[in-house]
Scaffold this motif. Structure first.
Motif, PDB file in Angstrom:
ATOM      1  N   ASP A 232      -8.690   0.957  -8.981  1.00 12.03           N
ATOM      2  CA  ASP A 232      -8.989   0.136  -7.792  1.00 12.03           C
ATOM      3  C   ASP A 232      -9.002   0.970  -6.503  1.00 12.03           C
ATOM      4  OD1 ASP A 232      -9.072  -2.111  -9.427  1.00 12.03           O
ATOM      5  OD2 ASP A 232      -6.943  -2.538  -9.136  1.00 12.03           O
ATOM      6  N   THR A 233      -9.324   2.258  -6.605  1.00 12.08           N
ATOM      7  CA  THR A 233      -9.464   3.094  -5.412  1.00 12.08           C
ATOM      8  C   THR A 233     -10.881   3.672  -5.382  1.00 12.08           C
ATOM      9  OG1 THR A 233      -8.860   5.225  -6.408  1.00 12.08           O
ATOM     10  CG2 THR A 233      -7.047   3.774  -5.724  1.00 12.08           C
ATOM     11  N   PRO A 234     -11.337   4.185  -4.228  1.00  5.61           N
ATOM     12  CA  PRO A 234     -12.681   4.772  -4.150  1.00  5.61           C
ATOM     13  C   PRO A 234     -12.873   5.961  -5.092  1.00  5.61           C
ATOM     14  CG  PRO A 234     -11.813   4.369  -1.949  1.00  5.61           C
ATOM     15  CD  PRO A 234     -10.690   4.124  -2.904  1.00  5.61           C
ATOM     16  N   MET A 235     -11.773   6.581  -5.544  1.00  6.80           N
ATOM     17  CA  MET A 235     -11.845   7.749  -6.410  1.00  6.80           C
ATOM     18  C   MET A 235     -11.911   7.389  -7.895  1.00  6.80           C
ATOM     19  SD  MET A 235     -11.868  10.613  -4.720  1.00  6.80           S
ATOM     20  CE  MET A 235     -11.226  11.808  -5.903  1.00  6.80           C
ATOM     21  N   GLU A 236     -11.864   6.109  -8.219  1.00  6.20           N
ATOM     22  CA  GLU A 236     -11.733   5.708  -9.622  1.00  6.20           C
ATOM     23  C   GLU A 236     -12.884   6.241 -10.479  1.00  6.20           C
ATOM     24  OE1 GLU A 236     -10.983   1.715 -12.368  1.00  6.20           O
ATOM     25  OE2 GLU A 236     -11.371   1.530 -10.219  1.00  6.20           O
ATOM     26  N   THR A 237     -14.149   6.083 -10.030  1.00  8.33           N
ATOM     27  CA  THR A 237     -15.311   6.509 -10.824  1.00  8.33           C
ATOM     28  C   THR A 237     -15.301   8.013 -11.055  1.00  8.33           C
ATOM     29  OG1 THR A 237     -16.617   4.690  -9.921  1.00  8.33           O
ATOM     30  CG2 THR A 237     -17.820   6.491 -10.965  1.00  8.33           C
TER      31      THR A 237
ATOM     32  N   PHE B  68      -5.370   5.946  -9.775  1.00  7.11           N
ATOM     33  CA  PHE B  68      -6.678   5.861  -9.125  1.00  7.11           C
ATOM     34  C   PHE B  68      -7.412   4.557  -9.414  1.00  7.11           C
ATOM     35  CE2 PHE B  68      -5.677  10.333  -9.643  1.00  7.11           C
ATOM     36  CZ  PHE B  68      -5.931  10.828  -8.383  1.00  7.11           C
TER      37      PHE B  68
ATOM     38  N   GLU C  52       0.833  -1.198   0.000  1.00  6.36           N
ATOM     39  CA  GLU C  52       0.000   0.000   0.000  1.00  6.36           C
ATOM     40  C   GLU C  52       0.875   1.258   0.000  1.00  6.36           C
ATOM     41  OE1 GLU C  52      -4.039   1.554   2.281  1.00  6.36           O
ATOM     42  OE2 GLU C  52      -2.685   0.158   3.275  1.00  6.36           O
TER      43      GLU C  52
END
Length: 507
Positions: free
Chosen positions: A448-453, A446, A325
Motif C-alpha cells: 500500500d505504498t508508492p514503492m509496492e510495484t 511496502f 503513519e
C-alpha cells in the motif's frame, strides 16, 4: 474475558513503595558510568549520599513499565544494589517486583553508552531470580470489550479482520478534537504538528534560544529544542527529571513567560501545582574517552499538542487522535490505541493492517513460559545468592542469550528429519528458508505504498536468481567479517565503544 498482556514478575510479596524513575532512584543517570564507577561514586561521593540511602534503606523495589528497561540497565542496578549493601544476594537481598508488558514498546538503545536495548528478560540470571510470573487479567483503563480485544490483538501483531474493521470505524471526528492529544510515531511529525498548532493560538510568541557547545550531530539529538517557541496557554511537557514530582514526561500548561524562565501549571494527584521552570543542562557523554561530546543549556520543555507514541506509554488519555503513519515497530499501534480510555474519545488515522508487526521470537518464547513456579513457604525460592562468574560479568555487547523454547515451524522439523545425518546441510537449508521468509517480511513494509510495484518486481528478480544473490551476500558478509576480526579484540569481554566506532568507520 479477554486476557491482557500485563505481566507481574515477582520475587517477594511487597508492602509500601514510593514512586520515582529507576534511573533517578539508583543514580545511574543516562547510563554513562561503568558498573565499577557508579558503585564507587555511590559509596564514596557525598553527591550520591541520598542515592546510597535509597539503596540501603529500601525493603521493596517495584519497577513499573519494565518492558522499557534494558538488560544493561537492570543488570547495572542489580550490581549496584548488591555492592552498596555489601551482600552476596542478587539485588542485595532487596525484594523486587517487576511490572510490565513485553508486547508493548521495547527498550531504546543507546549505542554511545554500549546499551543495545535488549529486553531485560534476556539476562542470564533473569529466570533463575524471577521465578514467579503471573498474568493479570483485569483491565482498568478501558471497559469496552471490543476495544480491549482490539488492543490485545494490535499488541501481539495478530489482528483479525473483525478488529481491522473496528479500527477503521474509528476514523471519524470526535467531540472536542481540537483539545485532543495527537500521537505520532516520529519526532519530526510531532514538531511539525506542534508548530502549526502553536501558530493558531492567540497571544504573543516568545522564543527561548539555547546555549550550545560541541558536536552538532549530538546536539540535534537532544529532546530540548535549540529554539523553544512558547505562548501563554500552550501545553508543554517536561523532557528531563527535575525532582521526584517534576519528572520527564509530565505535562502541563504555560501560565506565564519570563525572560529566563517559564511558569507552568501541572496537575499532580488531582491538584494544580504551578512551578517556575528554569534552564538546565543537557549533555551527551562519551563513555570510552570520558568527555562531553555536546552540551545544551535550555528550558527542559517541549510544546505538547502532539507527542510521540514512545512518550505516551503508560498514559491514560480521555481524548486522543492516533496517527498510525510510520508506526513500523512491533506493538507500536497497540500502545498508541491503548492510551485511550474509551471509544468516544479515540480517533485512529492512516491505519493499515500491514503496520501490525509480529514480535520477536524472544518475546513469544517468554510468554509461552509464564507460570507461578514453585513457592516455598519461607520464600527462600526468591532469595538467590551470588551469581556465577559468567553471569556476574554479563556484557550487553556479547550477543543474545539463548531463546527459551522458541517456536519451531513444521518446515524446520521436516528439514531436520531429512538432514539429521548431515548437520551442515540441515543448517544451510534452514538458513535458506529463513532468508526467504525474511525477504517476505521486508516486502510487507511496502504494501500500500508508492514503492509496492517496484519492490514486487525486485522481489521476483531475487527469487528467480536466489543462488546468485545468496552468493553475493555471502561475499559481502565475508568482507565484513574480516573487518570485524581486525577491529575487535579476541576477548569479547574487552569490547568497548571505541572498537564499535572503528568497525563502523571501516565499514
Amino acid at each position: 474475558m479477554y486476557i491482557t498482556r500485563n505481566i507481574l514478575l515477582v520475587s517477594f510479596i511487597c508492602s509500601d513503595v514510593g514512586g520515582k524513575t529507576l534511573h533517578t532512584w539508583a543514580g545511574i543517570e543516562d547510563g554513562r558510568h561503568l558498573n565499577e564507577e557508579i558503585t564507587h561514586l555511590v559509596k564514596t561521593d557525598e553527591r550520591f549520599e541520598k542515592i546510597k540511602g535509597n539503596i540501603e534503606k529500601v525493603d521493596v523495589l517495584i519497577i513499573d513499565e519494565v518492558s522499557m528497561i534494558s538488560a544493561k540497565v537492570l543488570h547495572q542496578v542489580q550490581v549496584l544494589c548488591k555492592e552498596v549493601r555489601n551482600s552476596s544476594f542478587i539485588f542485595g537481598n532487596i525484594q523486587v517486583i517487576l511490572v510490565g508488558d513485553f508486547y508493548q514498546l521495547p527498550p531504546i538503545s543507546n549505542q554511545l553508552n554500549g546499551d543495545n536495548g535488549k529486553y531485560c528478560f534476556t539476562l542470564p540470571w533473569f529466570d533463575d531470580y524471577f521465578q514467579h510470573k503471573i498474568c493479570l487479567p483485569l483491565i482498568h483503563r478501558q471497559t469496552d470489550v471490543s476495544l480491549i480485544k482490539c488492543i490485545n490483538e494490535l499488541e501481539t501483531g495478530e489482528v483479525s479482520d473483525e478488529s481491522v474493521g473496528f479500527i477503521n470505524s474509528l476514523n471519524r471526528p470526535i467531540e472536542n478534537e481540537e483539545a485532543a492529544t495527537q500521537l505520532f510515531a516520529k519526532n519530526l511529525d510531532v514538531d511539525i504538528f506542534n508548530y502549526k498548532k502553536l501558530n493558531t493560538l492567540e497571544g504573543k510568541l516568545k522564543v527561548y534560544k539555547s546555549k550550545d557547545e560541541g558536536s552538532h550531530h549530538y546536539l540535534n539529538k537532544f529532546l530540548a529544542p535549540k529554539n523553544l517557541a512558547l505562548k501563554v496557554g500552550c501545553p508543554v511537557m517536561l523532557v528531563k527529571n527535575l525532582s521526584d514530582k517534576l519528572v520527564n514526561g509530565l505535562r502541563g500548561v504555560v501560565t506565564a513567560l519570563d525572560t529566563y524562565s517559564v511558569d507552568v501549571k501541572f496537575i499532580l494527584h488531582d491538584k494544580d501545582i504551578t512551578s517556575n521552570i528554569k534552564t538546565t543542562k543537557f549533555t551527551t557523554f562519551d563513555l570510552v574517552d570520558k568527555t562531553i561530546l555536546a552540551k545544551r543549556v535550555q528550558l527542559p520543555l517541549k510544546v505538547a499538542y502532539a507527542i510521540t507514541v514512545h512518550k505516551s506509554q503508560g498514559m491514560s488519555l480521555h481524548n486522543v487522535v492516533v496517527n498510525c503513519e510510520n508506526c513500523y515497530q512491533a506493538g507500536q499501534v497497540g500502545v498508541a490505541v491503548g492510551r485511550a480510555v474509551s471509544i468516544t474519545g479515540l480517533r485512529v488515522l492512516n491505519f493499515k493492517k500491514s503496520l501490525c508487526k509480529s514480535h520477536s521470537i524472544q518475546v513469544k518464547g517468554f510468554y509461552k513460559n509464564i507460570n507461578l513456579g514453585h513457592v516455598d513457604a519461607n520464600l527462600t525460592c526468591c532469595r538467590k545468592e551470588q551469581l556465577s562468574e559468567s553471569n556476574e560479568e554479563y556484557d550487553d555487547t556479547c550477543g543474545d542469550p539463548p531463546v527459551v523454547n522458541p517456536d519451531i515451524d513444521s518446515d524446520y522439523e521436516f528439514f531436520y528429519f531429512c538432514f539429521n545425518e548431515n548437520e551442515d546441510a540441515f543448517i544451510e537449508q534452514v538458513q535458506t528458508v529463513r532468508s526467504k521468509e525474511a525477504l517476505s517480511n521486508v516486502m510487507k513494509e511496502f504494501i500500500d505504498t508508492p514503492m509496492e510495484t517496484i519492490m514486487l518486481s525486485f522481489e521476483e528478480d531475487i527469487r528467480h536468481n536466489y543462488q546468485s544473490f545468496d552468493n553475493w551476500f555471502k561475499n559481502q558478509y565475508s568482507v565484513i567479517e574480516d573487518i570485524g576480526l581486525n577491529c575487535y579484540p579476541e576477548d569479547v569481554h574487552k569490547f568497548s565503544q571505541k572498537h564499535r566506532n572503528d568497525f563502523f568507520q571501516n565499514i
